[in-house]
Scaffold this active site. Structure first.
Site, PDB file in Angstrom:
ATOM      1  N   HIS A 164       3.993   1.356   2.228  1.00  0.00           N
ATOM      2  CA  HIS A 164       5.175   0.636   1.732  1.00  0.00           C
ATOM      3  C   HIS A 164       5.879   1.451   0.632  1.00  0.00           C
ATOM      4  CE1 HIS A 164       2.641  -2.989   3.001  1.00  0.00           C
ATOM      5  NE2 HIS A 164       3.741  -3.154   3.699  1.00  0.00           N
ATOM      6  N   GLN A 168       7.334 -15.779  11.981  1.00  0.00           N
ATOM      7  CA  GLN A 168       6.915 -14.679  12.849  1.00  0.00           C
ATOM      8  C   GLN A 168       5.414 -14.720  13.161  1.00  0.00           C
ATOM      9  OE1 GLN A 168       8.283 -11.663   9.887  1.00  0.00           O
ATOM     10  NE2 GLN A 168       6.449 -10.541  10.504  1.00  0.00           N
ATOM     11  N   ARG A 181       7.889   3.326  11.231  1.00  0.00           N
ATOM     12  CA  ARG A 181       7.633   3.591  12.653  1.00  0.00           C
ATOM     13  C   ARG A 181       6.285   3.023  13.093  1.00  0.00           C
ATOM     14  NH1 ARG A 181      10.888   7.177  15.269  1.00  0.00           N
ATOM     15  NH2 ARG A 181      12.272   8.433  13.978  1.00  0.00           N
ATOM     16  N   GLN A 202       9.144  -3.268  16.439  1.00  0.00           N
ATOM     17  CA  GLN A 202       9.936  -4.002  15.435  1.00  0.00           C
ATOM     18  C   GLN A 202      11.171  -3.184  15.034  1.00  0.00           C
ATOM     19  OE1 GLN A 202       8.256  -6.243  11.962  1.00  0.00           O
ATOM     20  NE2 GLN A 202       8.753  -4.367  10.874  1.00  0.00           N
ATOM     21  N   HIS A 206       0.857  -1.184   0.000  1.00  0.00           N
ATOM     22  CA  HIS A 206       0.000   0.000   0.000  1.00  0.00           C
ATOM     23  C   HIS A 206       0.898   1.240   0.000  1.00  0.00           C
ATOM     24  CE1 HIS A 206       1.018   0.111   4.245  1.00  0.00           C
ATOM     25  NE2 HIS A 206       0.441  -1.070   4.444  1.00  0.00           N
TER      26      HIS A 206
HETATM   27  P1  AMP Z   1       4.792  -5.356   6.384  1.00  0.00           P
HETATM   28  O1  AMP Z   1       4.710  -5.702   4.942  1.00  0.00           O
HETATM   29  O2  AMP Z   1       3.472  -5.046   6.996  1.00  0.00           O
HETATM   30  O3  AMP Z   1       5.615  -6.327   7.179  1.00  0.00           O
HETATM   31  O4  AMP Z   1       5.584  -3.991   6.455  1.00  0.00           O
HETATM   32  C1  AMP Z   1       6.780  -3.786   5.770  1.00  0.00           C
HETATM   33  C2  AMP Z   1       7.353  -2.468   6.198  1.00  0.00           C
HETATM   34  O5  AMP Z   1       6.415  -1.434   5.917  1.00  0.00           O
HETATM   35  C3  AMP Z   1       7.653  -2.391   7.695  1.00  0.00           C
HETATM   36  O6  AMP Z   1       8.869  -1.672   7.888  1.00  0.00           O
HETATM   37  C4  AMP Z   1       6.470  -1.618   8.225  1.00  0.00           C
HETATM   38  O7  AMP Z   1       6.738  -0.917   9.419  1.00  0.00           O
HETATM   39  C5  AMP Z   1       6.218  -0.656   7.079  1.00  0.00           C
HETATM   40  N1  AMP Z   1       4.849  -0.144   7.106  1.00  0.00           N
HETATM   41  C6  AMP Z   1       3.698  -0.859   7.144  1.00  0.00           C
HETATM   42  N2  AMP Z   1       2.625  -0.029   7.209  1.00  0.00           N
HETATM   43  C7  AMP Z   1       3.125   1.232   7.221  1.00  0.00           C
HETATM   44  C8  AMP Z   1       2.529   2.528   7.283  1.00  0.00           C
HETATM   45  N3  AMP Z   1       1.215   2.710   7.363  1.00  0.00           N
HETATM   46  N4  AMP Z   1       3.346   3.606   7.256  1.00  0.00           N
HETATM   47  C9  AMP Z   1       4.696   3.443   7.187  1.00  0.00           C
HETATM   48  N5  AMP Z   1       5.316   2.254   7.130  1.00  0.00           N
HETATM   49  C10 AMP Z   1       4.538   1.161   7.142  1.00  0.00           C
END
Ligand code: AMP
Length: 282
Positions: free
Chosen positions: A37, A61, A150, A155, A34
């Site tokens: 990302h 995880q 953040r 994490q 989204h």
């Molecule tokens: P995920 O695919 O959910 O594991 O996230 C991959 C990366 O995207 C991680 O570093 C998350 O912290 C970051 N991330 C997910 N959602 C957001 C968001 N709304 N804003 C900023 N970073 C995000």
């Protein structure tokens, strides 16, 4: 953008870039991408000449009763989106490539202390799985910088700790949380929300803002936390935690301390949502 299923081929490409003096940035994800990302990809670009993303839904995880099987997988639209954002390479490893000796007999990674609190307490083993996969991805990609949101604040802290402790020569770059116009933090899990739950979910961000406001009035931390939890429960959430912590995630002694943040994890129906708000940022 080139898509690599094999780590060896990606490494060849990355070492070519590095031999030309190019700096490589890395954005690890679990896919179903989204705007949050894509903002990470843009930030990685600001810190490097070439950007590598990865998509891997990491089985280690997820707890036994969590959403590994139903986690949304949308590789075609993810690839199109990354290419449109000018990402240079995508690593799409298989579970076998990531865990050649299986997920039971594999080398473990445990970051102590910080993984026992908050999400770590509610999702036993979760951060070990995160540290384990990120360490592998760092070795596979060998980037100069890597961007983490953040939104997943704990994490980010676990990765920082691990990268320092393991001497990974990688700059860890934090990225701000991207939100929907109504404040809900963007997340792949938001699409699990059914009917009215989507509207109710905005209450998490509202509660974080309430906690910041109450802190501004000087109320005691435990009173703010109790009130936040009660409000969320009244709104229909099952609350894992609603807490105020220091930036290192240790407990704050006083609401006057600088650098505090509020963190919430709560379930709405079948969906577990997390979010946080740093009090002193703009
Ligand atoms: P995920 O695919 O959910 O594991 O996230 C991959 C990366 O995207 C991680 O570093 C998350 O912290 C970051 N991330 C997910 N959602 C957001 C968001 N709304 N804003 C900023 N970073 C995000």
């Amino acid at each position: 953008m080139n898509t690599f299923k094999s780590v060896a081929e990606l490494r060849r490409r990355v070492s070519e870039w590095r031999s030309q003096g190019q700096r490589v940035g890395f954005v690890p994800t679990m896919g179903n991408l989204h705007a949050g990302h894509f903002a990470l990809v843009e930030l990685a670009r600001q810190h490097s000449d070439k950007v590598v993303a990865s998509i891997f839904v990491n089985p280690t995880q997820f707890g036994p009763n969590e959403d590994y099987a139903r986690y949304p997988r949308t590789p075609d639209s993810d690839i199109a989106g990354l290419a449109a954002k000018g990402c240079d390479a995508l690593l799409l490893p298989s579970v076998e490539e990531m865990y050649p000796f299986g997920t039971i007999g594999c080398v473990q990674m445990h970051v102590p202390g910080i993984t026992d609190i908050l999400d770590g307490a509610h999702r036993p083993g979760h951060f070990n799985g995160v540290a384990q996969v990120v360490a592998r991805l760092f070795n596979m990609v060998q980037p100069d910088a890597s961007v983490f949101g953040r939104k997943d604040y704990q994490q980010l802290q676990v990765i920082r700790y691990m990268a320092t402790e393991m001497s990974f020569p990688i700059e860890i770059v934090p990225a701000p949380t991207l939100r929907e116009p109504d404040g809900l933090a963007m997340s792949s899990r938001n699409q699990y929300l059914q009917g009215d739950e989507r509207q109710t979910a905005t209450f998490i961000y509202q509660t974080l803002c309430f906690m910041r406001e109450q802190r501004g009035h000087g109320f005691p931390i435990d009173a703010i936390e109790a009130e936040a939890e009660q409000r969320l429960t009244m709104a229909g959430f099952s609350v894992d935690y609603a807490e105020i912590r220091r930036s290192d995630l240790m407990r704050a002694k006083s609401p006057e301390e600088p650098g505090l943040l509020a963190l919430i994890a709560a379930r709405l129906g079948r969906t577990r949502l997390i979010d946080n708000l740093e009090f002193d940022s703009a």
